[in-house]
Design an enzyme around this catalytic site. Structure first.
Site, PDB file in Angstrom:
ATOM      1  N   THR B 136     -16.288  43.085  51.852  1.00  0.00           N
ATOM      2  CA  THR B 136     -15.348  42.081  51.385  1.00  0.00           C
ATOM      3  C   THR B 136     -15.845  40.670  51.572  1.00  0.00           C
ATOM      4  O   THR B 136     -15.055  39.736  51.641  1.00  0.00           O
ATOM      5  CB  THR B 136     -14.005  42.185  52.127  1.00  0.00           C
ATOM      6  OG1 THR B 136     -14.269  42.009  53.498  1.00  0.00           O
ATOM      7  CG2 THR B 136     -13.337  43.491  51.868  1.00  0.00           C
ATOM      8  N   THR B 212     -22.461  44.769  57.973  1.00  0.00           N
ATOM      9  CA  THR B 212     -23.373  44.351  59.046  1.00  0.00           C
ATOM     10  C   THR B 212     -23.974  45.498  59.857  1.00  0.00           C
ATOM     11  O   THR B 212     -25.029  45.325  60.452  1.00  0.00           O
ATOM     12  CB  THR B 212     -22.669  43.390  60.024  1.00  0.00           C
ATOM     13  OG1 THR B 212     -21.508  44.027  60.524  1.00  0.00           O
ATOM     14  CG2 THR B 212     -22.313  42.094  59.348  1.00  0.00           C
ATOM     15  N   ASP B 213     -23.312  46.653  59.898  1.00  0.00           N
ATOM     16  CA  ASP B 213     -23.759  47.688  60.831  1.00  0.00           C
ATOM     17  C   ASP B 213     -25.216  48.101  60.658  1.00  0.00           C
ATOM     18  O   ASP B 213     -25.941  48.254  61.630  1.00  0.00           O
ATOM     19  CB  ASP B 213     -22.873  48.933  60.696  1.00  0.00           C
ATOM     20  CG  ASP B 213     -21.676  48.851  61.617  1.00  0.00           C
ATOM     21  OD1 ASP B 213     -21.462  47.771  62.188  1.00  0.00           O
ATOM     22  OD2 ASP B 213     -20.965  49.858  61.760  1.00  0.00           O
ATOM     23  N   LYS B 291     -28.843  44.289  65.452  1.00  0.00           N
ATOM     24  CA  LYS B 291     -27.445  43.985  65.768  1.00  0.00           C
ATOM     25  C   LYS B 291     -27.239  44.310  67.243  1.00  0.00           C
ATOM     26  O   LYS B 291     -27.374  45.456  67.656  1.00  0.00           O
ATOM     27  CB  LYS B 291     -26.503  44.830  64.906  1.00  0.00           C
ATOM     28  CG  LYS B 291     -25.042  44.403  65.035  1.00  0.00           C
ATOM     29  CD  LYS B 291     -24.112  45.176  64.105  1.00  0.00           C
ATOM     30  CE  LYS B 291     -22.720  44.543  64.124  1.00  0.00           C
ATOM     31  NZ  LYS B 291     -21.761  45.253  63.294  1.00  0.00           N
TER      32      LYS B 291
END
Lengths: 573, 472
Positions: B136, B212-213, B291
């Site tokens: 999104t 992002t993962d 991350k």
């Protein structure tokens, strides 16, 4: 939102001891605090409102930066209650559970600083129906709500723990929300001044209509007047120009002599324009023609601006000097506010000043700014939970006052004063700890004495619970006379880091030992022996006065009198 | 691009479904007018002729009245409550048992979105292509329902983040609407091919909007697949979803686009917040980024490496730090987009069952990255199965689970033993990067020696000879 804050930076102060990643908006929130929900449900039931079956947490967008997330979490807990205030029923529309926002600790034109120590603390909002008629009724209603909140025994003591937000609207006026009225005594004053402000705005509008001014007569024609002001002596404008800024002016058609019209004490229409410009343009302030010539701006300059704007005696103008973009944003806000003046009283969220007047805070957020908090699932409220809370509702103030009269032999007046004060729990703690101190005296100190200290501008908000406990404990132990209590509190308010014992030492109010007292008595008797030759009773009275003059507050008068009697007898023997 | 953190804690709310798969959700919304309601409640609502959005009055047995617009119900939520949005914007839930009567008293408005006016800038701006993989990022919110819609066109995007229009001329492409954990090597290939097409078409930079993962896996994959880049490729994500005012989507996108358009670099990078403040957006080297936090905005960190570039949101200044690969539009891109997923990343831990290595080989592994302890160790019980694997032509590589630092298998006898058996230490390469590189190497050759050579040969800054103090 993003765009609006483009030019404004917000700094958050977070204490690593108390702020975690949730407050920093670096981690999703935890689930709804169930103790907070229980308290909100308790208040819902005390207000005879209907608890909801399922609680939905919403995000209410707040654009001033006071929330790291950009929104405040809020949820309706109950609907449609009522409370008795001053002999009549006031409807309660809803009870909501919210998160408190960050506390503003600093501000410049381009930045704001918020401290996060208050952010996320559960806050219960009680909204009454739009039926309160007079300023006095508003004050009484606020008092009645405060009593119910205090009944839960969960309300923090101190200014700001109960804050009143007032929604005020008058005929022909607008709904204006006033936030942050911290002092109950101020409620009716704020309402009165807001009504006055709106009435004055309505009369200005009528005047503008009489002058046949139309909103679109006020045009966004901003004229660069930097050249005109280049030689003026205004320090503000000079420093703006020196920093590479510009001065622009705008004509307010038909506004002559209206900007100086007072709306409330110290608040003029010009002030309202200025606050808008400061908020939207991040400028330091404005100059308007009704206050000029002044501030180092001379008649010649004023005339030159008028001429450049093509305005005549019927018009007013506003000048802003600052960084160019800020000036234009500010003047746009000024024009918008001036157009509103022609049409209506604008709907606004305003903030209360300590004197009861208010200032523009932000536009009023509507329902459109509310959307679901998707990180917190809805919480179903079971019938069992409601039954449990209904079965253990706290006693209401009147009932508690009745009990205080019986149990602690307080007068009806003192009992109800204590219940209305913030100190009921403290009172119970002090009188529960010791039977040596008169309950009425404790109650009087906690109500009337504190009020009079406050009237003398003693910062009583500095006093902590342990200060009271300490001082009454010293009285109970006989370390000081009860007459010293008020003086000790006055001293502690100025030295909040100290203890009551420190106060006694510093003020010299520690009780004298019987031995020390005997030394003084003996000295007074020996140096006034001549008195004993005449009337012995008269002599006793005189010596009593002499001793008490020296030891007042540090000795029990009965003991002084007894020691004197014994000493005199011995001398005469 | 979604704030994964939101999803992980709240599987219960309808609106997360929006984020999970925006497109699918829109289809389902048009299929059912009483979304999320099931069983008895659905029956009652249908009986009343209600639709999501209808203004409903619910009357209880005691005569209490509740009014509001019918709000969609989460498929994860219980099926006992009717959710209404009251006039003042608050949502409330009413238990079906309490509802004696349900009636429709009005029709609601359809969710709508007014696009802010976009000012066209007439100067010539760099061309940046944006490829959306899902989520999104720069999505738009309907404040009445809280519904989040993806911004699908360039116009949508620039209308949500108006700053973009003044930084670059943007053309946007939707490639996937997929959460990043569902991406596979096949997706990487397609993303690489699409990126190459856009660069060959003249883009001055490419932005890839991504969950992002697994962003750092994709960034490593693109680093190997897109060689001799003439312009930068930046992957951008958001740790706070864009339905909240404090979202980092807009600032990351702004920084990413600025770096793609203007920075004097030509590498694959990941553009995210440098710290918790909204000040700097940094581009991390695609093979050097990881991350390192579940939720913070600055979750992405450069490991054993300085970053490529930094953008200052306050001053719009860009600093470029990549001395190796400068922007050069005449350079010819070479595309090597294939990956063989028969590579495994196996993490060693105390009491590790050595048979796991055998089973990975039996499962068809063509190469294994062992993530050992410390300088690169596994227990001696693993020697045998490792030996067997190597003999079957399954190369075994070693990285360290310490994340920072370099493996060195000459210090302790365990390390020397493992090298003797045939384990290949991968220097300061990140485990995730090593896995991706192995997949890439496997697609290019069947020769064990060739694979080993490729793994050790630096391609995109994934291996360095010296570990710099300030970068580690």
């Amino acid at each position: 939102m993003f765009e609006f804050h483009k030019g404004k930076s917000i700094t958050y102060e977070a204490d690593p001891e108390t702020a975690c990643l949730v407050e920093l908006d670096e981690e999703p929130p935890r689930q709804l605090n169930s103790e907070a929900v229980d308290i909100a449900l308790t208040i819902t039931l005390l207000l005879k409102a209907r608890p909801l079956d399922e609680i939905h947490v919403m995000r209410k967008v707040v654009i001033d930066g006071s929330n790291t997330t950009g929104f405040q979490r809020t949820a309706v807990i109950g609907l449609d209650g009522a409370l008795r205030a001053d002999g009549r029923d006031v409807p309660v529309e809803q009870v909501t559970l919210e998160e408190d926002s960050g506390r503003k600790t600093g501000e410049t034109k381009t930045s704001a600083v918020y401290r996060l120590d208050r952010l996320g603390v559960p806050l219960i909002e009680i909204s009454t129906g739009p039926v309160i008629g007079t300023p006095e009724e508003a004050g009484k209603t606020a008092l009645a709500i405060g009593r119910i909140l205090r009944a839960t025994r969960k309300v923090k003591r101190g200014l700001g723990s109960i804050r009143q937000d007032l929604n005020i609207s008058i005929k022909q006026g607008a709904l204006v929300e006033i936030k942050g009225v911290q002092d109950l005594d101020l409620v009716s004053r704020v309402v009165e001044l807001e009504v006055q402000r709106q009435l004055n705005l309505v009369s200005i509008r009528d005047e503008l209509r009489f002058r046949q001014v139309k909103p679109l007569d006020i045009k966004e024609d901003f004229v660069d007047v930097t050249g005109i002001f280049a030689s003026s002596e205004s320090k503000i404008i000079q420093s703006a120009i020196k920093r590479g800024g510009k001065a622009y002016a705008v004509r307010l058609t038909g506004f002559a002599n209206l900007l100086k019209r007072e709306l409330a004490p110290g608040i003029r229409l010009g002030t309202e324009l200025a606050k808008r410009a400061i908020f939207w343009g991040r400028v330091g302030g404005i100059f308007h023609s009704d206050e000029l010539p002044a501030y180092g701006i001379e008649t010649g300059t004023v005339e030159a601006v008028k001429e450049r704007l093509g305005s005549d005696a019927r018009d007013a103008f506003v000048v802003i000097a600052d960084e160019e973009q800020a000036v234009l944003d500010g003047l746009r806000a000024v024009v918008e506010r001036a157009r509103e003046a022609v049409e209506k009283v604008p709907e606004e969220t305003r903030a209360a000043n300590p004197d009861g007047t208010t200032h523009y805070m932000r536009p009023r957020p509507g329902a459109a700014r509310m959307y679901p908090e998707t990180d917190v699932p809805p919480v179903a409220i079971s019938k069992d939970r409601i039954a449990r809370i209904a079965g253990s509702l706290p006693r209401m103030p009147a009932e508690v006052a009745g009990e205080l009269q019986v149990q602690h032999r307080l007068s009806p007046k003192l009992a109800s004063q204590i219940v209305d004060s913030e100190y009921l729990s403290l009172f119970e703690k002090i009188v529960g700890a010791s039977r040596e101190v008169s309950t009425s005296y404790v109650a009087t100190v906690l109500t009337e004495s504190l009020k009079s200290l406050q009237r003398e501008n003693v910062p009583v908000e500095n006093l902590r619970e342990e200060h009271f406990v300490q001082v009454f404990d010293l009285v109970a132990k006989g370390s000081t006379a009860k007459e010293s209590v008020v003086e000790v509190l006055r001293w502690l308010a100025a030295h909040p880091a100290s203890t009551a014992a420190d106060a006694l030492d510093d003020l010299g109010l520690r009780m004298l030992s019987e031995q020390d007292l005997a030394v003084i008595v003996n000295r007074v008797v020996s140096s006034n022996k001549s008195l004993l030759a005449n009337d012995r009773a008269k002599a006793l009275g005189k010596m009593m006065n002499l001793v008490m003059g020296e030891v007042r507050g540090r000795a029990d008068p009965t003991l002084v009198s007894e020691l004197l009697r014994v000493r005199i007898e011995r001398v005469l023997a | 691009m979604t704030a994964r953190t939101c999803q992980s804690v709240s599987h219960k709310h309808t609106l997360n479904q929006f984020r999970r798969n925006p497109q699918r959700r829109y289809e389902s919304l048009s299929r059912t007018e009483l979304e999320g309601y099931q069983g008895q409640i659905l029956h009652h609502l249908q009986g009343a002729g209600a639709k999501v959005g209808s203004i409903i009055r619910v009357t209880s047995k005691d005569g209490e009245v509740f009014e509001g617009a019918l709000f969609p119900r989460s498929e994860y939520a219980d099926q006992n409550h009717i959710c209404l949005k009251m006039k003042n914007g608050y949502n409330i839930g009413i238990h079906l048992e309490r509802a004696e009567k349900i009636e429709v008293i009005g029709e609601g408005e359809k969710p709508h979105f007014t696009k802010p006016k976009v000012t066209t800038i007439h100067e010539v701006l760099p061309k940046v292509s944006l490829v959306s993989i899902g989520g999104t990022i720069a999505s738009r919110v309907d404040y009445r329902t809280g519904a989040v819609q993806p911004a699908l066109t360039a116009e949508d995007l620039t209308s949500v983040v108006p700053e973009l229009g003044s930084i670059a001329e943007i053309d946007a492409h939707i490639l996937y609407s997929e959460l990043s954990e569902n991406l596979t090597t096949a997706h990487w290939q397609k993303i690489a091919e699409e990126t190459a097409r856009l660069i060959r078409g003249g883009a001055d930079g490419v932005i890839i909007a991504h969950g992002t993962d697994t962003m750092h896996y994709t960034s490593a994959a693109l680093s190997f697949a897109l060689q001799d880049l003439p312009v930068p490729v930046l992957i951008v994500g958001a740790q706070r979803s864009s339905d909240r005012p404090s979202s980092d989507a807009a600032s990351n996108l702004t920084g990413g686009v600025a770096i793609a358009a203007r920075a004097d670099i030509a590498s694959v990078g990941v553009a995210m917040h440098s710290d918790m403040s909204d000040r700097f957006i940094v581009a991390h080297r695609g093979t050097r980024v990881r991350k390192c936090h579940t939720s913070r905005r600055d979750a992405f960190r450069s490991i054993n490496s300085p970053f490529l570039a930094r953008y200052d949101l306050q001053t719009n200044q860009i600093e470029s730090f990549d001395a190796v690969s400068r922007r050069d539009k005449n350079r010819q891109l070479s595309l090597k987009p294939h990956f063989d997923h028969h590579a495994n990343l196996v993490r060693f831990y105390p009491s590790f069952d050595p048979a796991l290595i055998d089973s990975v080989v039996a499962n068809g592994a063509r190469g294994i990255v062992l993530e050992g302890t410390g300088l690169g160790h596994v227990s001696r019980q693993c020697y045998e199965p490792i030996n067997r694997a190597v003999k079957q032509d399954v190369p075994i590589f070693m990285t360290s689970q310490t994340i920072w630092g370099r493996v060195d298998m000459n210090v302790y006898s365990t390390g020397r033993d493992l090298v003797d058996i045939g384990v290949v230490p991968l220097e300061d390469m990140l485990s995730e990067t090593a896995l991706v590189k192995l997949m890439w190497a496997l697609s290019q050759t069947k020769s064990r020696d060739k694979i080993r050579e490729t793994m050790l040969h630096p391609v995109a800054g994934e291996v360095t000879e010296r570990t710099l103090a300030e970068a580690s």
